[in-house]
Design a protein around this motif. Sequence first.
Motif, PDB file in Angstrom:
ATOM      1  N   TRP A  34       0.857  -1.184   0.000  1.00  0.00           N
ATOM      2  CA  TRP A  34       0.000   0.000   0.000  1.00  0.00           C
ATOM      3  C   TRP A  34       0.889   1.227   0.000  1.00  0.00           C
ATOM      4  N   SER A  35       0.360   2.290  -0.565  1.00  0.00           N
ATOM      5  CA  SER A  35       1.122   3.526  -0.670  1.00  0.00           C
ATOM      6  C   SER A  35       0.177   4.713  -0.653  1.00  0.00           C
ATOM      7  N   ILE A  36       0.749   5.854  -0.380  1.00  0.00           N
ATOM      8  CA  ILE A  36      -0.014   7.089  -0.408  1.00  0.00           C
ATOM      9  C   ILE A  36       0.806   8.117  -1.188  1.00  0.00           C
ATOM     10  N   SER A  37       0.148   8.811  -2.104  1.00  0.00           N
ATOM     11  CA  SER A  37       0.823   9.788  -2.964  1.00  0.00           C
ATOM     12  C   SER A  37       0.134  11.138  -2.850  1.00  0.00           C
ATOM     13  N   PHE A  38       0.941  12.171  -2.903  1.00  0.00           N
ATOM     14  CA  PHE A  38       0.420  13.533  -2.875  1.00  0.00           C
ATOM     15  C   PHE A  38       1.083  14.339  -3.973  1.00  0.00           C
ATOM     16  N   GLN A  39       0.295  15.060  -4.742  1.00  0.00           N
ATOM     17  CA  GLN A  39       0.826  16.135  -5.579  1.00  0.00           C
ATOM     18  C   GLN A  39       0.889  17.308  -4.621  1.00  0.00           C
ATOM     19  N   THR A  40       2.061  17.905  -4.460  1.00  0.00           N
ATOM     20  CA  THR A  40       2.192  18.971  -3.476  1.00  0.00           C
ATOM     21  C   THR A  40       2.759  20.245  -4.076  1.00  0.00           C
ATOM     22  N   LEU A  41       2.433  21.321  -3.427  1.00  0.00           N
ATOM     23  CA  LEU A  41       3.038  22.617  -3.675  1.00  0.00           C
ATOM     24  C   LEU A  41       4.035  22.783  -2.539  1.00  0.00           C
ATOM     25  N   SER A  42       5.306  22.630  -2.856  1.00  0.00           N
ATOM     26  CA  SER A  42       6.352  22.576  -1.834  1.00  0.00           C
ATOM     27  C   SER A  42       6.687  23.948  -1.271  1.00  0.00           C
ATOM     28  N   ASN A  43       6.946  23.952   0.022  1.00  0.00           N
ATOM     29  CA  ASN A  43       7.458  25.147   0.683  1.00  0.00           C
ATOM     30  C   ASN A  43       8.929  24.946   1.056  1.00  0.00           C
ATOM     31  N   GLN A  44       9.552  23.863   0.492  1.00  0.00           N
ATOM     32  CA  GLN A  44      10.902  23.514   0.896  1.00  0.00           C
ATOM     33  C   GLN A  44      11.875  23.282  -0.260  1.00  0.00           C
ATOM     34  N   GLN A  45      11.363  23.174  -1.486  1.00  0.00           N
ATOM     35  CA  GLN A  45      12.282  22.899  -2.588  1.00  0.00           C
ATOM     36  C   GLN A  45      11.757  23.479  -3.896  1.00  0.00           C
ATOM     37  N   VAL A  46      12.700  23.735  -4.797  1.00  0.00           N
ATOM     38  CA  VAL A  46      12.393  24.228  -6.135  1.00  0.00           C
ATOM     39  C   VAL A  46      13.188  23.369  -7.109  1.00  0.00           C
TER      40      VAL A  46
END
Length: 168
Positions: free
Chosen positions: A137-149
């Motif tokens: 099982w896995s969990i995935s998120f499309q994220t808007l990062s506040n830590q990387q570019v």
Amino acid sequence: DALDDISNNLLTNQFLNNYSSSNAPVAIPDFHPPGVSDIIVVPDVGIAQSISVSLNLSNSDLSGVTVKLFAPDGTEYILFEKDHPGAELGATYPNPTPTLSGDLTEWVDKNPQGSWILNVIDLSFNSGGDDGAINSWSISFQTLSNQQVLATGDLIVAGNLEVSGTIN
């Protein structure tokens, strides 16, 4: 997110973060009301723009199995509940398979950091012992990062470059 727009698609702070169980396969105890749980810890990766939970499990009789997901804030989502007979379950929630209770898309615009707990309960009696497993099982998120570019082109620095972390 407008970083890609103003950089002509050369920079982005949107990422797909996938976290898989490091414990799978996890045996499912037969006729055991508390069930078995597995945890995936999600670090602080930013603000979720989408969520996806994928599950693969086996059991001699899925018509006696319930699968729940608990979010870091304690919210319970029922993913599968004695829905159909068979021995194999492979599904991705909430799309294309909707949750039976709760709305995983409530995590959009929130930070998904914390412990995500999958709980599988087998209330059918087969032979005692273990009956099947959480294969993965896995969990995935499309994220808007506040830590990387991410720079997708060459990075040219005209002045000084200071690095406060490690260079990989």
